[in-house]
Design an enzyme around this catalytic site. Sequence first.
Site, short mmCIF file in Angstrom:
data_model
loop_
_atom_site.label_atom_id
_atom_site.label_comp_id
_atom_site.label_asym_id
_atom_site.label_seq_id
_atom_site.Cartn_x
_atom_site.Cartn_y
_atom_site.Cartn_z
N TRP A 200 6.64 -42.54 31.37
CA TRP A 200 6.19 -43.93 31.60
C TRP A 200 4.72 -43.91 32.04
O TRP A 200 4.31 -43.02 32.79
CB TRP A 200 7.03 -44.57 32.69
CG TRP A 200 8.23 -45.32 32.21
CD1 TRP A 200 9.34 -44.80 31.60
CD2 TRP A 200 8.45 -46.73 32.31
NE1 TRP A 200 10.24 -45.78 31.34
CE2 TRP A 200 9.71 -46.99 31.74
CE3 TRP A 200 7.71 -47.79 32.81
CZ2 TRP A 200 10.26 -48.27 31.68
CZ3 TRP A 200 8.26 -49.07 32.75
CH2 TRP A 200 9.51 -49.30 32.18
N SER B 92 10.64 -41.64 35.85
CA SER B 92 10.64 -40.98 37.15
C SER B 92 12.04 -40.81 37.72
O SER B 92 12.30 -39.87 38.48
CB SER B 92 9.79 -41.79 38.13
OG SER B 92 8.44 -41.78 37.71
N GLU C 188 14.52 -39.73 36.32
CA GLU C 188 15.08 -38.47 35.79
C GLU C 188 14.44 -37.23 36.43
O GLU C 188 14.89 -36.11 36.19
CB GLU C 188 14.91 -38.43 34.27
CG GLU C 188 15.89 -39.30 33.49
CD GLU C 188 15.57 -40.77 33.61
OE1 GLU C 188 14.38 -41.15 33.51
OE2 GLU C 188 16.52 -41.56 33.82
N LEU D 101 5.09 -44.85 39.00
CA LEU D 101 5.90 -46.06 39.14
C LEU D 101 4.97 -47.21 39.49
O LEU D 101 4.18 -47.11 40.43
CB LEU D 101 6.95 -45.87 40.24
CG LEU D 101 8.12 -44.95 39.85
CD1 LEU D 101 8.75 -44.33 41.07
CD2 LEU D 101 9.15 -45.71 39.03
N ILE D 102 5.02 -48.29 38.72
CA ILE D 102 4.18 -49.46 38.99
C ILE D 102 5.09 -50.65 39.20
O ILE D 102 5.94 -50.95 38.36
CB ILE D 102 3.19 -49.71 37.83
CG1 ILE D 102 2.28 -48.49 37.63
CG2 ILE D 102 2.36 -50.96 38.11
CD1 ILE D 102 1.35 -48.59 36.44
N THR E 119 10.83 -57.16 39.45
CA THR E 119 12.16 -57.04 40.09
C THR E 119 12.15 -55.93 41.15
O THR E 119 11.14 -55.28 41.36
CB THR E 119 13.22 -56.69 39.02
OG1 THR E 119 13.00 -55.34 38.60
CG2 THR E 119 13.16 -57.65 37.85
N HIS F 22 13.59 -53.21 40.81
CA HIS F 22 13.79 -51.91 40.14
C HIS F 22 12.86 -50.86 40.74
O HIS F 22 13.26 -49.73 41.02
CB HIS F 22 13.52 -52.10 38.65
CG HIS F 22 14.12 -51.05 37.79
ND1 HIS F 22 13.43 -50.42 36.78
CD2 HIS F 22 15.36 -50.50 37.77
CE1 HIS F 22 14.19 -49.53 36.19
NE2 HIS F 22 15.38 -49.56 36.78
N ARG G 261 -5.79 -43.57 41.40
CA ARG G 261 -5.20 -42.33 41.96
C ARG G 261 -5.05 -41.25 40.88
O ARG G 261 -4.52 -40.19 41.14
CB ARG G 261 -3.88 -42.67 42.65
CG ARG G 261 -4.12 -43.34 44.01
CD ARG G 261 -2.99 -44.22 44.48
NE ARG G 261 -3.33 -44.85 45.76
CZ ARG G 261 -4.14 -45.91 45.86
NH1 ARG G 261 -4.70 -46.46 44.77
NH2 ARG G 261 -4.43 -46.44 47.05
N1 LIG Z 1 9.48 -48.80 35.45
C1 LIG Z 1 9.23 -47.42 35.48
C2 LIG Z 1 10.21 -46.50 35.14
N2 LIG Z 1 11.45 -46.93 34.78
C3 LIG Z 1 12.38 -46.08 34.06
C4 LIG Z 1 13.23 -45.22 34.99
O1 LIG Z 1 12.46 -44.22 35.63
C5 LIG Z 1 14.32 -44.51 34.18
O2 LIG Z 1 13.72 -43.69 33.20
C6 LIG Z 1 15.26 -45.49 33.49
O3 LIG Z 1 15.75 -46.42 34.46
C7 LIG Z 1 16.42 -44.78 32.80
O4 LIG Z 1 17.15 -44.01 33.73
N3 LIG Z 1 9.95 -45.17 35.21
C8 LIG Z 1 8.71 -44.71 35.58
O5 LIG Z 1 8.48 -43.50 35.62
N4 LIG Z 1 7.74 -45.62 35.90
C9 LIG Z 1 7.95 -46.97 35.87
O6 LIG Z 1 7.04 -47.76 36.19
C1 LIG Z 2 9.04 -49.47 38.28
C2 LIG Z 2 9.81 -50.32 37.33
O1 LIG Z 2 10.94 -50.05 37.01
C3 LIG Z 2 9.17 -51.58 36.91
O2 LIG Z 2 7.97 -51.26 36.25
C4 LIG Z 2 10.08 -52.37 35.96
O3 LIG Z 2 9.49 -53.64 35.85
P1 LIG Z 2 10.41 -54.93 36.16
O4 LIG Z 2 10.77 -54.86 37.63
O5 LIG Z 2 9.52 -56.13 35.86
O6 LIG Z 2 11.61 -54.86 35.27
#
Ligand SMILES: Nc1c(NC[C@H](O)[C@H](O)[C@H](O)CO)[nH]c(=O)[nH]c1=O
Ligand SMILES: CC(=O)[C@@H](O)COP(=O)(O)O
Length: 208
Positions: free
Chosen positions: A28, A62, A64, A125-126, A130, A132, A171
């Site tokens: 990602w 991330s 995983e 991760l950004i 939500t 998530h 970063r």
């Molecule tokens: N939103 C981001 C993700 N989301 C995906 C998860 O990490 C994972 O691969 C998925 O939920 C399947 O298990 N991953 C990142 O590395 N960065 C993000 O911003």
């Molecule tokens: C870190 C994430 O999983 C995020 O980028 C996913 O975006 P959203 O919260 O708008 O589904």
Amino acid sequence: MSTIKGISQTEVAYDGSALRVAIVHARWNRVIIDALVSGAVAKLKERGVKENNIIIQSVPGSFELPFACQKVIAGSHIQANANATDLLGGLNLGSSTPNPISRSGTPALPTATGPFDAVIAIGVLIKGATMHFEYICDSVSHALMRVQLDTGVPVIFGVLTALNDDQALERAGLGKGEDKGHNHGEDWGIAAIEMATQTRRWGEGKFV
Ligand SMILES: Nc1c(NC[C@H](O)[C@H](O)[C@H](O)CO)[nH]c(=O)[nH]c1=O
Ligand SMILES: CC(=O)[C@@H](O)COP(=O)(O)O
């Protein structure tokens, strides 16, 4: 005012020439990931880690990373044992298999394999709309800590947990303004060499 943030580098110049390091990165936000991985690899090489002792593996995201780091560490032990068996198998200790040493005339040396001295887990991760983001950041950080404690192999926390794109870009040294920021991947490469070296020393009861 000078910042008080950031790592204070140790005076010790750790030698990476005998170390084996794995980098496990998510895919990602790939532009940022690639900069971070490049920064880590550059510092590993700068400090002597041989190219064939830097293993790079990727996973979807991330979330995983902890599982992958655990399996990569386990796999390196299996690989090392397999190579040791191959080498021992060549000693012809009464086995029917001809000794590859006598067969080829040159010793059957193991390839560049062996247990990893450190693993660098890299993810970006950004924050989205939500929760998530929060759940992944929390679970991944705790899990990576558990992997290193369970395996005894240092796992460098190379996961950016950014609230917006600019924080992540800066970063990785990719900032949009005049100040491009600092590539944290470089710090992670340096930390991997220090922790790998110190782990070996502590394991031998040495406290230099
Ligand atoms: N939103 C981001 C993700 N989301 C995906 C998860 O990490 C994972 O691969 C998925 O939920 C399947 O298990 N991953 C990142 O590395 N960065 C993000 O911003
Ligand atoms: C870190 C994430 O999983 C995020 O980028 C996913 O975006 P959203 O919260 O708008 O589904």
